[in-house]
Design a protein around this motif. Sequence first.
Motif, PDB file in Angstrom:
ATOM      1  N   UNK A  21     -55.207 -23.405 -13.271  1.00 34.81           N
ATOM      2  CA  UNK A  21     -56.282 -23.699 -12.312  1.00 34.81           C
ATOM      3  C   UNK A  21     -55.725 -23.816 -10.890  1.00 34.81           C
ATOM      4  N   UNK A  22     -54.564 -24.473 -10.771  1.00 32.13           N
ATOM      5  CA  UNK A  22     -53.964 -24.645  -9.447  1.00 32.13           C
ATOM      6  C   UNK A  22     -53.660 -23.293  -8.811  1.00 32.13           C
ATOM      7  N   UNK A  23     -53.094 -22.382  -9.616  1.00 30.60           N
ATOM      8  CA  UNK A  23     -52.758 -21.057  -9.081  1.00 30.60           C
ATOM      9  C   UNK A  23     -54.028 -20.286  -8.705  1.00 30.60           C
ATOM     10  N   UNK A  24     -55.034 -20.355  -9.555  1.00 29.44           N
ATOM     11  CA  UNK A  24     -56.269 -19.603  -9.285  1.00 29.44           C
ATOM     12  C   UNK A  24     -56.946 -20.105  -8.012  1.00 29.44           C
ATOM     13  N   UNK A  25     -56.955 -21.414  -7.852  1.00 31.39           N
ATOM     14  CA  UNK A  25     -57.553 -21.947  -6.628  1.00 31.39           C
ATOM     15  C   UNK A  25     -56.703 -21.615  -5.397  1.00 31.39           C
ATOM     16  N   UNK A  26     -55.389 -21.510  -5.592  1.00 26.65           N
ATOM     17  CA  UNK A  26     -54.527 -21.140  -4.465  1.00 26.65           C
ATOM     18  C   UNK A  26     -54.861 -19.725  -3.978  1.00 26.65           C
ATOM     19  N   UNK A  27     -55.226 -18.835  -4.921  1.00 27.97           N
ATOM     20  CA  UNK A  27     -55.673 -17.495  -4.503  1.00 27.97           C
ATOM     21  C   UNK A  27     -57.069 -17.566  -3.889  1.00 27.97           C
ATOM     22  N   UNK A  28     -57.941 -18.274  -4.577  1.00 31.77           N
ATOM     23  CA  UNK A  28     -59.337 -18.352  -4.123  1.00 31.77           C
ATOM     24  C   UNK A  28     -59.413 -18.914  -2.703  1.00 31.77           C
ATOM     25  N   UNK A  29     -58.571 -19.911  -2.421  1.00 36.99           N
ATOM     26  CA  UNK A  29     -58.589 -20.540  -1.095  1.00 36.99           C
ATOM     27  C   UNK A  29     -57.600 -19.897  -0.120  1.00 36.99           C
ATOM     28  N   UNK A  30     -57.052 -18.751  -0.523  1.00 38.83           N
ATOM     29  CA  UNK A  30     -56.175 -17.950   0.338  1.00 38.83           C
ATOM     30  C   UNK A  30     -54.856 -18.651   0.697  1.00 38.83           C
ATOM     31  N   UNK A  31     -54.411 -19.594  -0.162  1.00 36.63           N
ATOM     32  CA  UNK A  31     -53.080 -20.152   0.032  1.00 36.63           C
ATOM     33  C   UNK A  31     -52.024 -19.215  -0.545  1.00 36.63           C
ATOM     34  N   UNK A  32     -52.431 -18.451  -1.528  1.00 31.60           N
ATOM     35  CA  UNK A  32     -51.552 -17.390  -2.037  1.00 31.60           C
ATOM     36  C   UNK A  32     -52.088 -16.062  -1.529  1.00 31.60           C
ATOM     37  N   UNK A  33     -51.176 -15.095  -1.352  1.00 33.39           N
ATOM     38  CA  UNK A  33     -51.523 -13.948  -0.525  1.00 33.39           C
ATOM     39  C   UNK A  33     -52.062 -12.707  -1.234  1.00 33.39           C
ATOM     40  N   UNK A  34     -51.744 -12.503  -2.500  1.00 35.58           N
ATOM     41  CA  UNK A  34     -52.083 -11.206  -3.096  1.00 35.58           C
ATOM     42  C   UNK A  34     -53.582 -10.882  -2.982  1.00 35.58           C
ATOM     43  N   UNK A  35     -53.937  -9.771  -2.290  1.00 38.11           N
ATOM     44  CA  UNK A  35     -55.356  -9.475  -2.062  1.00 38.11           C
ATOM     45  C   UNK A  35     -56.146  -9.170  -3.332  1.00 38.11           C
ATOM     46  N   UNK A  36     -55.490  -8.571  -4.343  1.00 33.19           N
ATOM     47  CA  UNK A  36     -56.219  -8.307  -5.593  1.00 33.19           C
ATOM     48  C   UNK A  36     -56.642  -9.637  -6.208  1.00 33.19           C
ATOM     49  N   UNK A  37     -55.693 -10.583  -6.259  1.00 32.62           N
ATOM     50  CA  UNK A  37     -56.014 -11.872  -6.876  1.00 32.62           C
ATOM     51  C   UNK A  37     -57.006 -12.674  -6.028  1.00 32.62           C
TER      52      UNK A  37
END
Lengths: 423, 231
Positions: B189-205
Amino acid sequence: MRLDRRQFIGTAAAATATLSAPMVKAGSHGKPKVVVIGGGAGGATAARYIAKDSKGEIDVTLIEPTRTYYTCFFSNLYIGGFRDFASIGHTYGKLAVDYGINVVHDWAVGVDRDAKTVALASGSSVPYDRLIISPGIDFVDGAVPGWSVSAQNKMPHAYKAGSQTQLLKAQLEAMPQGGTYAMVAPPNPFRCPPGPYERISMVAHYLKNNNPNAKILIADPKPKFSKQGLFEDGWERHYGGMIERVGPDFGGDKVEVRPDTMELVIDGEATKVDVCNVIPAQKAGRIAELAGVTNDKGWAPVEAFGMTSKMDPNIHVLGDASQQGDMPKSGFSANSQAKVCAMAVRGALTGSKVFPAKFANTCWSLIESDDGIKVGASYEATDEKIKNTGGFISKNGEDAATRKATYEESVGWYAGITADMFG
Amino acid sequence: MLATKNLRLVPWILALTLAPLTASAADASHGEKLWKKCRSCHVLDESGKRKTGPTLSDIIGRPAGATGGYRYSKALAAAGKDGLVWTKESLDAFLEEPKVFLKGTKMTFRGMKKPEDRADLIAFLETAAMTPTLQDAHADPELPAEILAVEGDPDYGEYLSGTCTTCHQLSGGDEGIPAITGWTREDFMTAMFAYKNKNRENPVMQQITTPLSTEEIASLALYFESIENTE
């Protein structure tokens, strides 16, 4: 101990006997029957998910003429020398053995929608409760004057992967030094919007290393194409001066080919070429038309919640052949649509729970070694169509590490989607 | 049972005795650059933030599988019980080819071939825990308890997982794209929210996670937590 999938499938028949009877909406012939025509990204995925998730409650038959299926996606990488041919070939053994799918290597040549049967070229017929048609594309007759399938040995399309892809690569390799590779690009809509331009990139990669004075000439009926800015930037950086594209403003839409003399005629002006890759205008695979589920544009209109044909509630159409709204015609899209369709079909036949339809697509393309780009979007089902809910695209000026990571990601995707299709 | 246990010990003991020691002139600043390969899954502090992998704070000298609260693979937990300690030498052997050194590890990193690189990275890990400025600035933001508490529906998660398995392999294969099976629900969940909130960069995710609701992410997390790697 957790049961693995194989053990589970093996015990599924025994298990269902002891469970309360599922809600089966089948005819008088026992288990509900799903027939899938076409073993590509749409059909193989749909067959696998229905068999896997229905746990033996649905009989699944997959009709696919080829024993070894070569994916169109990544076939350009074979042309560029980044993959060997065997690495894009896949067989159906696991679908038969691990998932109990009845894999029939034959051509579907007709659909009797009243009797609900599919006729095979061998003469037999297969009954269905639900039919999923996922045949990919066929070419529009006469779309490129001078070209027909009987000319495809001289001027390959290589837009259905397999022997055509090998032929095009062989012709590329046999080009004389300083020769001309020509492509006639297709009008919209067509399979894999970035495909022709990734192919140009792969051809240029090969020529740069083996035939550096050769030229590439593209006749294109479209004013714009997918990821155009990214491709053109890459072509300039890697293959400066090698590639010329003639768009409709200069007659790229007024094309004729002469296979006997290897000439490409653009707006009345003939050019002698050494390889001529003709990718004609496209329509749904022929069986969709034979089933009577295509419209006057040659595609099969479907609703968005289960990919159900607008012509017949017992038929679903997936992937390139379907006309569904905003999704591009791609292997990724077909795979995504197949899972929504599989869920809807199971729901209709066994009463299993139906969740909201969600779709996604990403198209990766390789411009040059370690220079990958991508475009993608998410989609949802609406009453009107499959609707784009937002997307992304690679940017010019990205650093080399990002482009390399994008390429590596595409390699991972290939491993992932082919495992998702073939088990 | 005893025989199995001893057999399991063999690969890393062998690797330890064969691993060359190349730590002579290790370059911790080069190691810090190499740390980029690790930091998408590991942090270096004990602030409570965790990612896919355990914290690597004070990793040198720590018994394997000993970070409280992290759910290790069975293989790594067993190796720790059998006495594996993360020394410079054992880390060197592990990092060369994690899945060969410890079959069954859920670390998806494929390995670091050059002995000099491994020595530099280990030198960095040795100093980093003591140097707060080197701590990873890109750690995923912690999720509020009320989001982590959202209950998912594993059946819905299984359906939604179809979107993931177009790229991520259920077998745990991780060529080019990381494996996502066997993660804890919290990590997922932490990783998914990091993508959703644009804290992680991969555009596909980012694209995939943007339309997902908290309940949908929780459902996916429940489903993937239940899948064990087979590779």
